[in-house]
Design a protein around this motif. Structure first.
Motif, PDB file in Angstrom:
ATOM      1  N   PRO A  11     -17.021 -26.421  22.454  1.00 15.16           N
ATOM      2  CA  PRO A  11     -18.360 -25.925  22.124  1.00 15.16           C
ATOM      3  C   PRO A  11     -19.427 -26.963  22.463  1.00 15.16           C
ATOM      4  O   PRO A  11     -19.199 -28.175  22.390  1.00 15.16           O
ATOM      5  N   ASN A  12     -20.599 -26.478  22.835  1.00 13.57           N
ATOM      6  CA  ASN A  12     -21.771 -27.347  22.933  1.00 13.57           C
ATOM      7  C   ASN A  12     -22.529 -27.244  21.611  1.00 13.57           C
ATOM      8  O   ASN A  12     -21.998 -26.706  20.625  1.00 13.57           O
ATOM      9  N   ALA A  13     -23.753 -27.746  21.554  1.00  9.24           N
ATOM     10  CA  ALA A  13     -24.502 -27.727  20.297  1.00  9.24           C
ATOM     11  C   ALA A  13     -24.680 -26.305  19.772  1.00  9.24           C
ATOM     12  O   ALA A  13     -24.545 -26.054  18.562  1.00  9.24           O
ATOM     13  N   ALA A  14     -24.935 -25.349  20.662  1.00  8.15           N
ATOM     14  CA  ALA A  14     -25.102 -23.958  20.237  1.00  8.15           C
ATOM     15  C   ALA A  14     -23.787 -23.378  19.725  1.00  8.15           C
ATOM     16  O   ALA A  14     -23.766 -22.610  18.757  1.00  8.15           O
ATOM     17  N   GLY A  15     -22.701 -23.755  20.359  1.00  8.37           N
ATOM     18  CA  GLY A  15     -21.392 -23.307  19.901  1.00  8.37           C
ATOM     19  C   GLY A  15     -21.067 -23.839  18.521  1.00  8.37           C
ATOM     20  O   GLY A  15     -20.551 -23.109  17.656  1.00  8.37           O
ATOM     21  N   TYR A  16     -21.403 -25.102  18.299  1.00  9.49           N
ATOM     22  CA  TYR A  16     -21.182 -25.687  16.977  1.00  9.49           C
ATOM     23  C   TYR A  16     -22.096 -25.056  15.926  1.00  9.49           C
ATOM     24  O   TYR A  16     -21.719 -24.943  14.758  1.00  9.49           O
ATOM     25  N   ASP A  17     -23.274 -24.643  16.339  1.00  7.61           N
ATOM     26  CA  ASP A  17     -24.153 -23.925  15.409  1.00  7.61           C
ATOM     27  C   ASP A  17     -23.452 -22.678  14.867  1.00  7.61           C
ATOM     28  O   ASP A  17     -23.505 -22.386  13.662  1.00  7.61           O
ATOM     29  N   MET A  18     -22.813 -21.936  15.756  1.00  5.95           N
ATOM     30  CA  MET A  18     -22.094 -20.732  15.334  1.00  5.95           C
ATOM     31  C   MET A  18     -20.910 -21.087  14.434  1.00  5.95           C
ATOM     32  O   MET A  18     -20.671 -20.437  13.407  1.00  5.95           O
ATOM     33  N   MET A  19     -20.169 -22.137  14.785  1.00  2.34           N
ATOM     34  CA  MET A  19     -19.044 -22.557  13.962  1.00  2.34           C
ATOM     35  C   MET A  19     -19.512 -22.982  12.570  1.00  2.34           C
ATOM     36  O   MET A  19     -18.833 -22.729  11.571  1.00  2.34           O
ATOM     37  N   GLU A  20     -20.668 -23.601  12.520  1.00  3.46           N
ATOM     38  CA  GLU A  20     -21.201 -24.039  11.233  1.00  3.46           C
ATOM     39  C   GLU A  20     -21.576 -22.855  10.347  1.00  3.46           C
ATOM     40  O   GLU A  20     -21.392 -22.902   9.129  1.00  3.46           O
ATOM     41  N   ILE A  21     -22.073 -21.798  10.962  1.00  2.00           N
ATOM     42  CA  ILE A  21     -22.359 -20.586  10.194  1.00  2.00           C
ATOM     43  C   ILE A  21     -21.081 -20.046   9.575  1.00  2.00           C
ATOM     44  O   ILE A  21     -21.028 -19.725   8.382  1.00  2.00           O
ATOM     45  N   LYS A  22     -20.025 -19.959  10.377  1.00  4.33           N
ATOM     46  CA  LYS A  22     -18.758 -19.413   9.898  1.00  4.33           C
ATOM     47  C   LYS A  22     -18.107 -20.318   8.855  1.00  4.33           C
ATOM     48  O   LYS A  22     -17.580 -19.832   7.845  1.00  4.33           O
ATOM     49  N   LEU A  23     -18.150 -21.626   9.076  1.00 13.25           N
ATOM     50  CA  LEU A  23     -17.555 -22.550   8.116  1.00 13.25           C
ATOM     51  C   LEU A  23     -18.330 -22.536   6.807  1.00 13.25           C
ATOM     52  O   LEU A  23     -17.730 -22.548   5.717  1.00 13.25           O
ATOM     53  N   THR A  24     -19.647 -22.500   6.885  1.00 11.26           N
ATOM     54  CA  THR A  24     -20.466 -22.462   5.675  1.00 11.26           C
ATOM     55  C   THR A  24     -20.164 -21.208   4.862  1.00 11.26           C
ATOM     56  O   THR A  24     -20.067 -21.258   3.622  1.00 11.26           O
ATOM     57  N   GLU A  25     -20.018 -20.078   5.535  1.00 13.60           N
ATOM     58  CA  GLU A  25     -19.669 -18.838   4.842  1.00 13.60           C
ATOM     59  C   GLU A  25     -18.333 -18.988   4.113  1.00 13.60           C
ATOM     60  O   GLU A  25     -18.179 -18.526   2.972  1.00 13.60           O
ATOM     61  N   MET A  26     -17.373 -19.614   4.766  1.00  6.50           N
ATOM     62  CA  MET A  26     -16.064 -19.818   4.140  1.00  6.50           C
ATOM     63  C   MET A  26     -16.173 -20.736   2.928  1.00  6.50           C
ATOM     64  O   MET A  26     -15.645 -20.439   1.851  1.00  6.50           O
ATOM     65  N   LEU A  27     -16.862 -21.851   3.065  1.00  6.67           N
ATOM     66  CA  LEU A  27     -16.957 -22.811   1.962  1.00  6.67           C
ATOM     67  C   LEU A  27     -17.723 -22.249   0.779  1.00  6.67           C
ATOM     68  O   LEU A  27     -17.484 -22.661  -0.367  1.00  6.67           O
ATOM     69  N   GLU A  28     -18.624 -21.312   1.030  1.00  2.00           N
ATOM     70  CA  GLU A  28     -19.360 -20.676  -0.067  1.00  2.00           C
ATOM     71  C   GLU A  28     -18.418 -19.925  -1.002  1.00  2.00           C
ATOM     72  O   GLU A  28     -18.691 -19.792  -2.193  1.00  2.00           O
ATOM     73  N   ARG A  29     -17.326 -19.437  -0.492  1.00  3.05           N
ATOM     74  CA  ARG A  29     -16.363 -18.709  -1.316  1.00  3.05           C
ATOM     75  C   ARG A  29     -15.772 -19.599  -2.414  1.00  3.05           C
ATOM     76  O   ARG A  29     -15.421 -19.123  -3.489  1.00  3.05           O
ATOM     77  N   PHE A  30     -15.670 -20.876  -2.128  1.00  6.69           N
ATOM     78  CA  PHE A  30     -15.062 -21.789  -3.087  1.00  6.69           C
ATOM     79  C   PHE A  30     -16.022 -22.149  -4.219  1.00  6.69           C
ATOM     80  O   PHE A  30     -15.631 -22.756  -5.209  1.00  6.69           O
ATOM     81  N   LYS A  31     -17.281 -21.798  -4.058  1.00  8.91           N
ATOM     82  CA  LYS A  31     -18.284 -22.081  -5.095  1.00  8.91           C
ATOM     83  C   LYS A  31     -18.369 -20.953  -6.111  1.00  8.91           C
ATOM     84  O   LYS A  31     -19.013 -21.087  -7.148  1.00  8.91           O
ATOM     85  N   GLN A  32     -17.761 -19.828  -5.806  1.00  7.39           N
ATOM     86  CA  GLN A  32     -17.870 -18.658  -6.680  1.00  7.39           C
ATOM     87  C   GLN A  32     -16.903 -18.743  -7.845  1.00  7.39           C
ATOM     88  O   GLN A  32     -15.890 -19.404  -7.791  1.00  7.39           O
TER      89      GLN A  32
END
Length: 229
Positions: A208-229
């Motif tokens: 991934p380039n910077a834009a690719g990592y931006d997308m990965m960060e969206i997906k990872l953030t969504e996953m990590l949010e589950r652990f806060k619930q």
């Protein structure tokens, strides 16, 4: 630029591979000092370790602020296959006492960085890392292999998308066997055709380039949010 980096890594391995294997095949020395410093104090209860290869290593270099803000620890090493990650899993993951480990591997196995690809062996290594983490009360996030149509450093590898698809299916199915194993699907968000990475997300078709990592960060953030619930 990343094509050049990969080419240099491959060339270096060809020249000095046997000596490197004899000395430190899994490159445990790569993060030894950082691990020692991290374990000297109290563990961060929000710590998340990302175990991986160059995709993880370049991610830290590209977006270090994202890692700092989210208590992420990058433990990626360029060129590594799943067996090398398993060999260093204790010191680079377990000893850091993270709450969560995110494991991204399989790309270099399929690329035959360490000999012919065997899907069963790769899955065995992924399962072994998972079981080690669970035995130490670490939640596990297994990610999909990223989309790729051809490896720029080893174009002789055939049927790459098909191999990625089958491995991702097995990782996803395995993730459903335990409530503490979670599947993170980067693949679907990073391809239009089910075979290659979206062109704007990569420079070489693999990383991934910077834009690719931006997308990965969206997906990872969504996953990590589950652990806060």
């Amino acid at each position: 630029m990343k094509r050049l980096i990969i080419a240099i890594i491959m060339f270096w391995n060809l020249l000095f591979g046997h000596e490197a294997i004899a000395q430190d095949w899994a490159n445990k020395a790569r993060y030894a000092q950082a691990n020692q410093e991290m374990t000297a104090g109290e563990p961060d209860p929000r710590r998340v370790v990302l175990m991986g290869n160059s995709i993880t290593e370049f991610w830290v270099e590209t977006h270090p602020a994202f890692f700092r803000a989210n208590h992420l620890v990058g433990r990626g090493i360029s060129g590594q296959v799943s067996s090398q990650m398993l060999a260093r899993f204790r010191q680079d993951v377990i000893n850091l006492k993270p709450r969560i480990v995110v494991i991204n591997c399989g790309t270099n196995d399929i690329a035959e960085n360490n000999g012919p690809y065997d899907e069963d062996i790769t899955m065995d290594n992924i399962m072994s890392m998972t079981e080690l983490a669970l035995a130490h009360d670490i939640e596990v996030v297994l990610t999909s292999v990223l989309p790729c149509n051809q490896f720029c450093w080893n174009p002789s590898v055939k049927h790459v998308p098909e191999k990625i698809y089958r491995l991702n299916q097995r990782i996803m199915e395995y993730s459903g066997t335990n409530q503490h194993i979670h599947y993170l699907d980067y693949f679907s968000a990073m391809t239009h055709d089910g075979r290659s990475m979206i062109q704007s997300f990569t420079e070489d078709g693999v990383h991934p380039n910077a834009a690719g990592y931006d997308m990965m960060e969206i997906k990872l953030t969504e996953m990590l949010e589950r652990f806060k619930q």
